[in-house]
Every structure is written in C-alpha cells, then in structure tokens.
Design a protein around this motif. Sequence first.
Motif, mmCIF file in Angstrom:
data_model
loop_
_atom_site.group_PDB
_atom_site.id
_atom_site.type_symbol
_atom_site.label_atom_id
_atom_site.label_comp_id
_atom_site.label_asym_id
_atom_site.label_seq_id
_atom_site.Cartn_x
_atom_site.Cartn_y
_atom_site.Cartn_z
ATOM 1 N N GLN A 131 0.833 -1.196 0.000
ATOM 2 C CA GLN A 131 0.000 0.000 0.000
ATOM 3 C C GLN A 131 0.872 1.251 0.000
ATOM 4 O O GLN A 131 1.707 1.449 0.890
ATOM 5 N N LEU A 132 0.674 2.078 -1.020
ATOM 6 C CA LEU A 132 1.364 3.366 -1.126
ATOM 7 C C LEU A 132 0.453 4.483 -0.652
ATOM 8 O O LEU A 132 -0.768 4.434 -0.871
ATOM 9 N N ASN A 133 1.035 5.494 -0.015
ATOM 10 C CA ASN A 133 0.276 6.715 0.213
ATOM 11 C C ASN A 133 0.218 7.507 -1.086
ATOM 12 O O ASN A 133 0.886 7.184 -2.074
ATOM 13 N N ARG A 134 -0.592 8.542 -1.126
ATOM 14 C CA ARG A 134 -0.788 9.265 -2.387
ATOM 15 C C ARG A 134 0.505 9.887 -2.894
ATOM 16 O O ARG A 134 0.775 9.885 -4.096
ATOM 17 N N LEU A 135 1.325 10.407 -2.003
ATOM 18 C CA LEU A 135 2.603 10.978 -2.424
ATOM 19 C C LEU A 135 3.582 9.929 -2.916
ATOM 20 O O LEU A 135 4.583 10.254 -3.548
ATOM 21 N N GLN A 136 3.320 8.674 -2.595
ATOM 22 C CA GLN A 136 4.156 7.537 -2.988
ATOM 23 C C GLN A 136 5.566 7.618 -2.410
ATOM 24 O O GLN A 136 6.531 7.152 -3.020
ATOM 25 N N ASN A 137 5.655 8.214 -1.221
ATOM 26 C CA ASN A 137 6.940 8.196 -0.518
ATOM 27 C C ASN A 137 6.934 7.221 0.656
ATOM 28 O O ASN A 137 7.876 7.180 1.437
#
Length: 757
Positions: free
Chosen positions: A290-296
């Motif tokens: 699972q990635l957060n929206r910022l993908q960091n």
Amino acid sequence: MLARQDDRVRTLDEQIGRIFDANEYAVPRFGPARWRPDGASYTTVEASASPKGASDIVGYDAATGAREVLVAGTRLVPAGQAAALSIDDYAWSPDGRRLLIFTNTKKVWRDNTRGDYWVLGLEDGTLVKLGGSAPGSSLMFAKFSPDGTHVAYVRQNNIYVERLADRRIRQITSDGSATTINGTSDWVYEEELGVRDGFRWSPDGRAIAYWQFDTTGVGLFTLINTTESLYPALMVIPYPKVGTTNSAARIGVASSDGGKTKWMRTPGDPRQTYLARMDWIDARTLAIQQLNRLQNQNDVLLADVRSGEVRRAFRDESKTWVDVVDHVEWIDNGAAFLWLSERDGWRHIYRVPREGGGDEEGTERQHRTVRTVRRDFSPGVPLLLTRFDGDVIDLVGLDEPGGWVYFTASPDNATEQYLYRARLDGAGTPERVTPRDQAGTHGYVLAPGGRLAFHTWSRFDAPPATDVVDLPGHASKRLLTDVTALKQKLAPLVRPAVEFFDVDIGDGVTLDGWMLKPSHFDPARRYPVIAFVYGEPASQTVVDRWGAGRTLFHRALAEAGYIIVSVDNRGTPAPKGAAWRKAEYGAVGDLSSREQAAAIRALTARHAYLDPERIGIWGWSGGGSNTLQAMFRFPDVFHVGVSVAPVPDKALYDTIYQERYMGLPQENVEGYRVASPINHAAGLKGQLLLIHGSGDDNVHYQGTERLINKLIELRKSFDVMVYPNRTHAIAEGPGTTAHVYRRIARHFLTYLPAGAR
C-alpha cells in the motif's frame, strides 16, 4: 548540392521502409516458453507441419535438446472448424493434464488482455471453449485453480469460476458495471502500476482474492473518433489528472464457490492510497503493498482473509518517492521475504522478517547499522544481503536450497547489465555470474530450483541471442535463437561502431552518452548533430543493448550525414545510486533540459567535428516534453526539434506518474509551472515539429492542442503532424510507423541539412 540532398532523402526513405514496413531486421523469436516444474525442461510454441498455419506445443530437455511434441496443432482444431486455434499464450494446469489456450485476442489499452480461452484435455483430447454463451473475445486473465479442476476469469468487470468437469459456471461477483470494476483495474492503475490481472486463487483453491475499483467521481476524459463511422464516436475514460479524485480501490476475498466477499480493512482513505500489489502468502494470509498518495511510503500489509484484519509488517519510505517491488520472494516457508529498497542510498536487497518487520525502532536501528554484517535476523531489522556499492537493477530469482538470491546489476558501468548472486544469510559480498568477457546487457529467466536459465544477451550493435545456461557456472548448454544471418545483414549498417562516452557538465556531474557517426566520417569537417532524448525517471536511453527499429533509424540518419548522440541526465533510472535518480524530484523537465543543454555545449567544445550552429533534438513522450523544454529554454543550443506525443502541461497528466515525481500540484505550484514546457513557449526561435495521435488515451492530444494555441498567440512558426485516432504508440494502421519516422527525418533534412561542411 540539391542532387546530393535528393540522394540522401531517397536512400533514407528506402531504409526506413526496410526497417519498419518490410521488417527486414526482425530478431528471431523464441517462445512463448515455460519452464517445467522439474527445472530441467521447458515447453514452447513452434510452427506445425499440419494443418497449415497451426502451431505445436513442444517440450525440450534444456541441456540435451531432446524434443517431444506434447500438443500437435491437429489437436487444436475445434469441432466443425478447419483451422487450428492460434496461440497467443498458453498455460498448463498444475498437474499437467490440461492446457489453457488464449486466442482471438484484443487490445485493452496497452496489451492484448481480452480474448477467448479454450481448454484441451490431454488425456481425452476434449477441446472446449470457456465462458458458456459469452460473446467472442470477452474473457480476461483466465487461470487454473491449484488443483486444475476449475478456471476463473473476468468478464465485463465480474469474476466467474467454471468447473471443467461439467462446464458449470458460478458468478463470484455480480456488481460489476461501468463504474465498479472487479478482477481487473482502472486506467491509471494499469498504465502506471502495471495492475492488469486483478485476481488471485488461494493456494488451496477455496478462495479468490481480487481488486475492486470504484471510479465514481473520477474525471471523465473523452476521445473522439472521427474516421471510422459516419458520425464521430466517443470513448469516455475515467482518467484522474494530477490533484484530482482517484478511484477508490479495495481488496476482497470471496469463496470460489460464491458468496459474500470479505473486504480487507486496509488503512486510510482508499482514494488517497494505492494498493499496488497483492498476493497470497498462505491460505489464510494476503500480502498487500500500500502506497500513500505521495508515494513516498510503501507499506507491506499482512491481511487475515477470514477477519479482514490488517497489520503492517514493514514500511519503506523516502523523502522523494519509493518504488513498488514487483518481485517479492517469500522464503523460509513464509517466515521472511526479500525486498528491494534504497534506504542506504543504493537499491539493495534486504531480507525482512514476517514478524516484527514493521517495528519502527528496528527500522531506525537498521539505518544506523546498514553496513554492519548482521545474521541474527532480529525482529524488525531488515538484513542487507547485497553488500556492495552499487544498485540492484532487478531481483531475478532464487536458489533457496543452495542459499542464493540472483539479481542483475552493473556497479562499474551504468549502461550495462549482468547477473550476480548474493548469500541469503547476508554473508560475504555479491558474486558476478555473467562472464567478464561478455560486455553488454544480459537478461535471465530462471528455472525452478535456479540451476538453469534462459539467457538473452545483446549489445548496442549486436541483436539479442537467447540460449540456455547453467548456474552458477554460466556455461551455455544450447542455443535457442540463431542471429548469425541477421548479424551478416546488419554488418554494413553498424559501422562504425557506436561510441560510448562520458561528458563532464560541471559541478562534479558526469553524464553517460553514446554517439553514432556516418561511415564516411571525416574528423576534419563539421557535422550537424541530432540529440535523442528521454530524460525522465521512466527510462534510460544510454544503454549497451539492441534498440531494434529506433536504433536502426538513428543509424540511417547518421549515414545520411548526421552525428547522432544521446545523453542520460540525472533523474533517469540509471543504476548510479538513489541520489542520481531522485535529483529530478519536484522538477521533472527542468533539471533534465538544463543538463541536456550543458552536455551539448561540453561536447561541441570537446569535438571540433560537431557543428554548434546545427544542433537538432527529438524525443517521444517524456522525450517529447524534454524536446520542448530544450527548444523553448535553450534556443541558442537547439535549433531544430521534433516533439512526439509530449506533455506540454504537467497538470494535464495522470495522478500516479506525475505526483510520484513532482508531488501534489497544490504543494509544488512553482515546480509544476517550471516543469511545464507551455510556460516557456515564448522562447521558441528554431524550427519545431509537433507530432501526436488524436486517439492518445495516455498523453492526451489536448496538451498539444493547448500548446498550438499558445504558439499561435505568441505568433510563432511551427509545424504539426496529427495521426487520426492513433494511440501513444502512433502505430495503428498500415504504414503508420514508417510514416512517423519518415516525417521526423524529413523535418531534419529540411531544416537541418545533412552533410559535413
């Protein structure tokens, strides 16, 4: 002079036809091939003697070449028909008693993922089409259950299971619609995260896990097809542009007999997170990335499929972005997994314990001790396996009984790729497996057990050849494709050899590049230069591997009287460390265009035979965007350009790609402004050609139209070539590809005349 130019045009035109129309330089094909469970043999598809146009599926002993026809083409002729099924792909049932054939396929966005599926019973010879009364070419991603008695597939956004014994079809989901997608993905997940096949059988065959997407609220983009009917036809796509609403994605598990779905309770807002990967660890547990929206941040989540409860096993994070890990290998009977991370500045392989890997204290401890050899597998402490100052390019496979993980890397030269292996216990340093005398790019598909591999090797001037090698010795057992005749045909085209170089652009930055010269090159004279650029985080151009038609096109341009160069700026995905790759974060197109200009200045200062008054540039997609940046911001350097399918305004591209490398638009307003070529259009002085397909669902023609309006407003002169209803590849329709390359060539021949002075 005019006669010589006419000769160049004619010769170049003829060569483009040989490359793209006649396909004279096609590389011999191998496959589709499948390793068999024994790790010593494989199957592949070959032309059949009968019936005409049919294919056989044959088995080979990988070492000896002993051949056996397993399924003759005559067995693939449906009752009442004369022709055998064409084989686009195939799969064996786990017990080897049945064969699944994928045929009559249709493209869905990038790949042919929709078609017909047939099952052949090898023992009784029955050949049946799956799907019951389903329309032709309407099934997707069919695959056998673990016991081989059922096949599951997707049709019209719902999942079905068909029992092979009696053809009974059970519908697993029933809410599929234009806005609810089960078992496959929405547009942006497919394009940017590679999620197409959206369901997985459980190891015991009792359940199916699947993605569901709710596209309600996603902005709709309309493509207009004006050529295939009396009135224009509209195609409406839910397409989330940067900063807008994403689909809500979730993962559910349903019984393979049907019934209510249990939804996994992944944390966060499903429209502000991405469920990038999902697979079973055991019959009770799913592993989800699972990635957060910022993908960091990328969290490895373990989901209990009975309760839906989810816990975090591991978190990878960065100040810029983290990558999705495609090959997560579970080892020690599921007690640990292998993970690719850049946490120490290099992309390395870590061994992460299933229990305790999400412990933040342990994660911080690993950051502090990353270079210290640890073999205690402490809870919460990822163990570094690849102990060298270099990047892992990809994790290739395992020899778990022998204690090895295989991966590709090239720590000494970022333009190449070789096979290495490292100990699974973290001891020692990685060992190179590819022989030292085989420079270039090597790819591998390991057999089960890791003792053999399909090995493909190419160089910039040498087409790819495939053989079987043993591991770790790398001795070639058998040649699978013979490129001898092709090399002979290519010999006069690949002289002189490509020249790889590095160029210092100042401030301690050195870039890799290559250069092509004409066979009649005279170092005492000056030649026009054409730079080929990509420059974004999705691709390198400076690699020592066969580039097929585009490379041959560049060879043809060189022979016409140009010097062709390409340089990889910082921000491209070269194996040169995380700092190199992340340098462009928040400013895609800004840093790249500045470094491309600096490279050309340095090269023309170094080589008197490069004419600084005759510099051209071209690129496709991200390269098209960088071509615009170069022409608009550095008109003193770049005089002629061809921009194919560019993104003139970063605000018009999709959420996942653009936000990954640029951040959110509301948080990086200036970065988006500078990164968008349309905002620099006033600087255009040279001769620009814009090329785009009006049916491009990926990089919309909308952006090019907006740029056209801006250039008109600015009273700029430019050329445009629009390909009706073509996609981002601009390859649909007879003659299209050759036409594109002829149009590119004609622009340079017209405005950047070929030949030395």
